[in-house]
Scaffold this motif. Sequence first.
Motif, PDB file in Angstrom:
ATOM      1  N   GLU A   1       0.811  -1.215   0.000  1.00  9.53           N
ATOM      2  CA  GLU A   1       0.000   0.000   0.000  1.00  9.53           C
ATOM      3  C   GLU A   1       0.845   1.266   0.000  1.00  9.53           C
ATOM      4  O   GLU A   1       0.367   2.333  -0.378  1.00  9.53           O
ATOM      5  N   GLY A   2       2.092   1.136   0.423  1.00  8.98           N
ATOM      6  CA  GLY A   2       2.949   2.315   0.521  1.00  8.98           C
ATOM      7  C   GLY A   2       3.144   2.738   1.963  1.00  8.98           C
ATOM      8  O   GLY A   2       2.204   2.716   2.769  1.00  8.98           O
ATOM      9  N   ASN A   3       4.356   3.134   2.307  1.00 14.40           N
ATOM     10  CA  ASN A   3       4.701   3.553   3.660  1.00 14.40           C
ATOM     11  C   ASN A   3       3.988   4.872   3.985  1.00 14.40           C
ATOM     12  O   ASN A   3       4.191   5.873   3.310  1.00 14.40           O
ATOM     13  N   ASN A   4       3.133   4.869   5.026  1.00 14.05           N
ATOM     14  CA  ASN A   4       2.415   6.110   5.363  1.00 14.05           C
ATOM     15  C   ASN A   4       3.077   6.875   6.508  1.00 14.05           C
ATOM     16  O   ASN A   4       2.488   7.792   7.082  1.00 14.05           O
ATOM     17  N   GLN A   5       4.341   6.488   6.840  1.00 13.84           N
ATOM     18  CA  GLN A   5       5.062   7.164   7.906  1.00 13.84           C
ATOM     19  C   GLN A   5       6.222   8.012   7.391  1.00 13.84           C
ATOM     20  O   GLN A   5       6.477   9.101   7.892  1.00 13.84           O
ATOM     21  N   LYS A   6       6.934   7.507   6.368  1.00 16.11           N
ATOM     22  CA  LYS A   6       8.090   8.238   5.865  1.00 16.11           C
ATOM     23  C   LYS A   6       8.384   7.827   4.423  1.00 16.11           C
ATOM     24  O   LYS A   6       7.929   6.774   3.958  1.00 16.11           O
ATOM     25  N   LEU A   7       9.147   8.660   3.739  1.00 18.12           N
ATOM     26  CA  LEU A   7       9.559   8.352   2.375  1.00 18.12           C
ATOM     27  C   LEU A   7      10.582   7.218   2.390  1.00 18.12           C
ATOM     28  O   LEU A   7      11.515   7.216   3.200  1.00 18.12           O
ATOM     29  N   GLN A   8      10.402   6.270   1.484  1.00 15.91           N
ATOM     30  CA  GLN A   8      11.288   5.098   1.429  1.00 15.91           C
ATOM     31  C   GLN A   8      11.611   4.780  -0.027  1.00 15.91           C
ATOM     32  O   GLN A   8      10.734   4.791  -0.885  1.00 15.91           O
ATOM     33  N   VAL A   9      12.881   4.503  -0.289  1.00 16.57           N
ATOM     34  CA  VAL A   9      13.334   4.156  -1.634  1.00 16.57           C
ATOM     35  C   VAL A   9      14.024   2.797  -1.582  1.00 16.57           C
ATOM     36  O   VAL A   9      14.916   2.577  -0.761  1.00 16.57           O
ATOM     37  N   ASP A  10      13.591   1.875  -2.432  1.00 17.97           N
ATOM     38  CA  ASP A  10      14.199   0.546  -2.542  1.00 17.97           C
ATOM     39  C   ASP A  10      14.598   0.327  -3.993  1.00 17.97           C
ATOM     40  O   ASP A  10      13.962   0.852  -4.912  1.00 17.97           O
ATOM     41  N   GLY A  11      15.627  -0.472  -4.200  1.00 19.55           N
ATOM     42  CA  GLY A  11      16.029  -0.775  -5.569  1.00 19.55           C
ATOM     43  C   GLY A  11      17.036  -1.886  -5.623  1.00 19.55           C
ATOM     44  O   GLY A  11      17.471  -2.431  -4.599  1.00 19.55           O
ATOM     45  N   GLY A  12      17.406  -2.234  -6.848  1.00 19.31           N
ATOM     46  CA  GLY A  12      18.394  -3.272  -7.049  1.00 19.31           C
ATOM     47  C   GLY A  12      18.948  -3.221  -8.455  1.00 19.31           C
ATOM     48  O   GLY A  12      18.251  -2.845  -9.404  1.00 19.31           O
TER      49      GLY A  12
ATOM     50  N   ILE B   1      20.912  -8.523 -15.625  1.00 28.29           N
ATOM     51  CA  ILE B   1      20.127  -8.244 -16.829  1.00 28.29           C
ATOM     52  C   ILE B   1      18.998  -7.262 -16.599  1.00 28.29           C
ATOM     53  O   ILE B   1      18.349  -6.835 -17.550  1.00 28.29           O
ATOM     54  N   ALA B   2      18.741  -6.889 -15.332  1.00 26.11           N
ATOM     55  CA  ALA B   2      17.625  -5.982 -15.061  1.00 26.11           C
ATOM     56  C   ALA B   2      17.908  -5.172 -13.809  1.00 26.11           C
ATOM     57  O   ALA B   2      18.676  -5.588 -12.933  1.00 26.11           O
ATOM     58  N   SER B   3      17.271  -4.023 -13.715  1.00 29.47           N
ATOM     59  CA  SER B   3      17.336  -3.180 -12.523  1.00 29.47           C
ATOM     60  C   SER B   3      15.926  -2.762 -12.147  1.00 29.47           C
ATOM     61  O   SER B   3      15.011  -2.771 -12.980  1.00 29.47           O
ATOM     62  N   ARG B   4      15.755  -2.382 -10.893  1.00 29.76           N
ATOM     63  CA  ARG B   4      14.430  -2.016 -10.419  1.00 29.76           C
ATOM     64  C   ARG B   4      14.542  -0.878  -9.409  1.00 29.76           C
ATOM     65  O   ARG B   4      15.578  -0.714  -8.753  1.00 29.76           O
ATOM     66  N   LEU B   5      13.475  -0.116  -9.267  1.00 27.80           N
ATOM     67  CA  LEU B   5      13.437   1.010  -8.340  1.00 27.80           C
ATOM     68  C   LEU B   5      12.018   1.182  -7.835  1.00 27.80           C
ATOM     69  O   LEU B   5      11.059   1.170  -8.608  1.00 27.80           O
ATOM     70  N   SER B   6      11.880   1.337  -6.520  1.00 22.37           N
ATOM     71  CA  SER B   6      10.579   1.563  -5.896  1.00 22.37           C
ATOM     72  C   SER B   6      10.654   2.789  -5.003  1.00 22.37           C
ATOM     73  O   SER B   6      11.616   2.966  -4.264  1.00 22.37           O
ATOM     74  N   ILE B   7       9.625   3.605  -5.078  1.00 20.60           N
ATOM     75  CA  ILE B   7       9.509   4.793  -4.227  1.00 20.60           C
ATOM     76  C   ILE B   7       8.149   4.741  -3.554  1.00 20.60           C
ATOM     77  O   ILE B   7       7.121   4.578  -4.216  1.00 20.60           O
ATOM     78  N   GLN B   8       8.139   4.870  -2.229  1.00 21.04           N
ATOM     79  CA  GLN B   8       6.882   4.876  -1.485  1.00 21.04           C
ATOM     80  C   GLN B   8       6.968   5.873  -0.353  1.00 21.04           C
ATOM     81  O   GLN B   8       8.058   6.204   0.124  1.00 21.04           O
ATOM     82  N   GLY B   9       5.810   6.355   0.069  1.00 21.52           N
ATOM     83  CA  GLY B   9       5.812   7.318   1.157  1.00 21.52           C
ATOM     84  C   GLY B   9       4.432   7.875   1.418  1.00 21.52           C
ATOM     85  O   GLY B   9       3.456   7.565   0.717  1.00 21.52           O
ATOM     86  N   PRO B  10       4.318   8.713   2.425  1.00 22.31           N
ATOM     87  CA  PRO B  10       3.005   9.275   2.773  1.00 22.31           C
ATOM     88  C   PRO B  10       2.622  10.444   1.868  1.00 22.31           C
ATOM     89  O   PRO B  10       3.459  11.282   1.533  1.00 22.31           O
ATOM     90  N   ILE B  11       1.386  10.468   1.446  1.00 25.67           N
ATOM     91  CA  ILE B  11       0.811  11.670   0.838  1.00 25.67           C
ATOM     92  C   ILE B  11       0.350  12.595   1.963  1.00 25.67           C
ATOM     93  O   ILE B  11       0.562  13.797   1.928  1.00 25.67           O
ATOM     94  N   LYS B  12      -0.256  11.975   2.970  1.00 26.45           N
ATOM     95  CA  LYS B  12      -0.588  12.651   4.218  1.00 26.45           C
ATOM     96  C   LYS B  12      -0.380  11.626   5.324  1.00 26.45           C
ATOM     97  O   LYS B  12      -0.998  10.562   5.303  1.00 26.45           O
ATOM     98  N   LYS B  13       0.505  11.901   6.244  1.00 28.65           N
ATOM     99  CA  LYS B  13       0.924  10.915   7.230  1.00 28.65           C
ATOM    100  C   LYS B  13      -0.260  10.309   7.966  1.00 28.65           C
ATOM    101  O   LYS B  13      -1.174  11.024   8.391  1.00 28.65           O
ATOM    102  N   ASN B  14      -0.224   8.975   8.090  1.00 29.36           N
ATOM    103  CA  ASN B  14      -1.258   8.186   8.756  1.00 29.36           C
ATOM    104  C   ASN B  14      -2.615   8.219   8.064  1.00 29.36           C
ATOM    105  O   ASN B  14      -3.592   7.670   8.574  1.00 29.36           O
ATOM    106  N   LYS B  15      -2.679   8.858   6.895  1.00 32.39           N
ATOM    107  CA  LYS B  15      -3.970   8.991   6.228  1.00 32.39           C
ATOM    108  C   LYS B  15      -3.926   8.540   4.770  1.00 32.39           C
ATOM    109  O   LYS B  15      -4.876   7.925   4.278  1.00 32.39           O
TER     110      LYS B  15
END
Length: 809
Positions: free
Chosen positions: A254-265, A269-283
Motif C-alpha cells: 500500500e505504501g509507507n504512510n510514515q516516511k519516504l522510502q526508496v528501494d532498488g536493485g 540483466i535488469a534493474s528495479r526502483l521503488s519509491i513509497q511514502g506518505p501523501i498525508k501521514k497516517n492517512k
Amino acid sequence: MPVCNLSGNRILKYVVTMKIKCFVLLFILAPFFAAAQAKPVLQPVRYTLSGFIKDSLNGETLIGATISVKGQTKGISSNLYGFYSITLTAGDYTLVCSYIGYQPKIIELKLDRDRQFNFDVLPGIKLSEEVIVSSKKRDANVKNAQMGKFNLPIEQIKSIPAFLGEVDLLKTIQLLPGVRNAGEGSAGIYVRGGGPDQNLILLDDAPVYNTGHLFGFFSIFNADAIKNVTLIKGGMPAQYGGRLSSVLDISMKEGNNQKLQVDGGIGLIASRLSIQGPIKKNKASFIISARRTYIDALVKPFISKSSQFYGSGYYFYDLNAKMNYKFSEKDRLYASGYFGRDVFDFANGHQSLKINIPWGNATGTLRWNHVFNNRLFGNTTAVYNDYNFTFKAIQNNFEIKLASGIRDVSLKQDFDLYPFTGHKIKFGGIYTYHRFTPSVISGKEDSVVFKPNNAQIKFAHEAAIYIQDDWEINDRIKINAGLRYSWFQQVGPYKIYTTDDNGNRLDSTVFESGKAVHTYGGLEPRFTIRYAINDETSIKASVTRNLQYIHLVSNAGTTLPTDIWVPSTYRVKPQISWLYATGLFKNFKDNMYETSVELYYKKMQNQIEYSEGYTPNTLEDTENFFTFGNGWSYGSELFINKTKGRLTGWIGYTLSWTWRKFAALNFGEKYPAKYDRRNDMSIVAMYALNKKWRLSATFVYGSGNAATLPQRFYIIGGILTQEYSRINEYRLPSYHRLDLSAILTPKKSEKHKWKSEWVFSIYNAYSHQNPYFIYFDQTGNPYNGTLQIQAKKVSLFPIIPAVTWNFKF
C-alpha cells in the motif's frame, strides 16, 4: 344413514387433520416455549472487539494476522484488508496478536462494551546471532479447516536462489508439493493435473492472463511491489471461481504512510526502483515500482551496423503503482495498477525482413472499504484488465499483422460478516464483461489491403454469487461450507455458419450486438471439514465443484504469448471439475515442524485440445479445430516444513498421475497429459549464519516430461517422412538442478541513512544438462545407404553465476 355416515367420516377426518396440525405447530413452537420457560436464566452478555492490524513502522495492513484469546481456543484472522472482528462474553481478557515475521503483541483488555482497537505490531528483530524467523504460534495448518493453503512471506521468497538473481515468486510457488512447472523456460504453474489456464492468478483482484516475461523465463511480478502471496490448491473457498485447479492471490504493497522510502536493485540483466511514502501521514500513501531489463543495451554493442541482424533486440519492463486514502476509520479508498510489456525485434538485412512482437498486460483496480458496524465489513471493487499479443512482419512491400488478446471490465461486491463467535460468513457477487480476440489477421502489399472478415472477436457476460461460512462447531470440529452459483452467456455480434462436408459455407445465423448466443450456468458446492485429534494433530477432508468458462488453447506445453484465450460458446462447453481430497496434518516440537500428507482425486470434463494434424489458419475460426474430452488426476503430497531457528525450509514430494482421454485423439485411448510427472521433489533450505550472512539452497528433481516422438522414418517419393508415436508415449530424461545463494548484509554505517545487501547466486550449480527439447539430426544420403538419423538433446542453461546489489533508504 348414508348422510350421517358421510358426516361422521368428514368429522373424523377433520379431527385427525386438526390433531396433526396441532402436533406440527407444537413441534415448531416447542423451542420458543422452552426459551420462554428459561427466560428467568440470564443469558451471558456478549460484546464485539474489532479493528485493523497494521505494521507499526510503515502502516501496511497485515493479511491473515491472528487475534487469539490467551487460555482459550477462540481466535480470528484478519481479512484481505487487515480487518478483524471477534465477539466474546463480557469480562477481562488477555489478547495476543501474532503474524509471521513479527513480534507478538499482548494486551490486557476489559470487554464491557463494543470496542474498536487497532493493533500496531513490530517486525521481527535480530537477537545476538539468532534471527527470529517467526514469532507466530504456527498452528494454522492444523487448526484451520482450509486444505492446501500456503502463505508465503515476501521476505522468504527473496531469500530463495533465483535465476540470474531476479527474485521470482512463481518459481518459488513451483517448489511447493502439488505444483510443478513445464520445465526450463516456463512461468506457468500446473497444479494437481490441471493446465496453466486452470489457475486463477489475481493481482489486487485483477486476473492476470499472461504471467511470463522472456518467453516464460521470468514472471511479471516485481517482488519489491508485493506484500502478500497466498496459494490455495485444495478446497477452494466459494469466494473464488472461474478456474478448476488453484488460486494464487497476490496483494500489492500500500505504501509507507510514515516516511519516504526508496528501494532498488541492480542485477546482471535488469534493474528495479521503488519509491513509497506518505501523501498525508497516517492517512494516505503511495508506492511506485518499476523494473526494466537491459538485454537490448548489452547486446547492441556486439551487433555492428553492417551486420544483417542490426536492429534486433529484446527487452521487458514492469510498472506497479498504488495509492490509498483513509477518509475515516470506516472508509478507505485504494487505487492500483500494473502495466508490463515484452518487446522483441528481429531484423535480417539480407532478406529485407523486420519482425516486431510486443505483448503484455495492463490492469487497473479501484476498491472502496467500508465498515458498516463492528461485525460487518464491505468491499466494492472495479477492475479493468487488458492483455494483448501482436505479431508484425514487413518484407519488401509486403506487411502482415496478427493480433490476439482479452479485455475485461468487472464489478465485485464482497461482505465479511462476524455474527457471533465461531462463525465468519463471507458473501457477495461479481460481474465481468469479456471481449475476446482469439486471432485476427490483416496485411497489405503495395496499395492492396488484406483484411478478412473472419468473425473471431467474441463477447460474453460472466457473473456469480456466493456465500460461505467458516464455522468452528467445537474444539474438535470445524467446517468451511460454501455455495457458489456462476453464469456465463456468449452474446453478439456473432455469426454461426452452416457448412458442407468440405467446409464450404452454405448459410449463416446472425446474432446482433448484445443478443444471447448461448448460456451456461451451474451450482458449485464447496465443503471442507477438520477434525482435531489433539492440539498438534488433525484430519481434514474436502470436496469442491468448479466451473471454468474461459480457456487457454495451445499446441505447446508452455505459456507462450502465442497461446490464445477463448470463451465458452455454443460449440465450446465450460470445463467442469470435482476435486476430492483428504489429509493428515501434524506439528512437532511446539510447531517448529509442520508436516502433512494429502491424497487427492480430480475429475475434469470438457477438456480442450486441437484436432489431430491441426496447423494454424487464421482465416478460420479456431474453435472449428477443437476437439473435446475428459481428464483425471490423482496422487499424494508430502510436506515437511521447519519454521523456527537459524535453519528453516521445507521438503516437498509429490507422487501423481494425470490422464487425458479424447475420442478423436490417440485412437480413443487414454494417454498421459503433457504435464504429467510421476515424481516431483523439492528441497529448500535457508540458514542464518550470522548477522551479516544468510545462505540458501534449493534442489529440485522431477520425472521427465511426456513427449510425442518419431518412431520410424520412410522415404516416399524422395522425401523423408516421419511416423510419430502415440500421444506422449515417451519420456524425456529426468530433470534435476541445484541452486545456491548467499546474501551479505554489511553493517549499516552511522554516517549513512541507507542500507544495502549483496546477493550472490549460482543457478544449476553442478551444470546438469537438463533437456529443453529433443530433435533428430540427419546425416548422409538416403540413396547410397549412408543416411543416419540420431536423436539429440537440446539444453539451455549450464551453470550461471549472478550478482545483485539491493539498496534501501
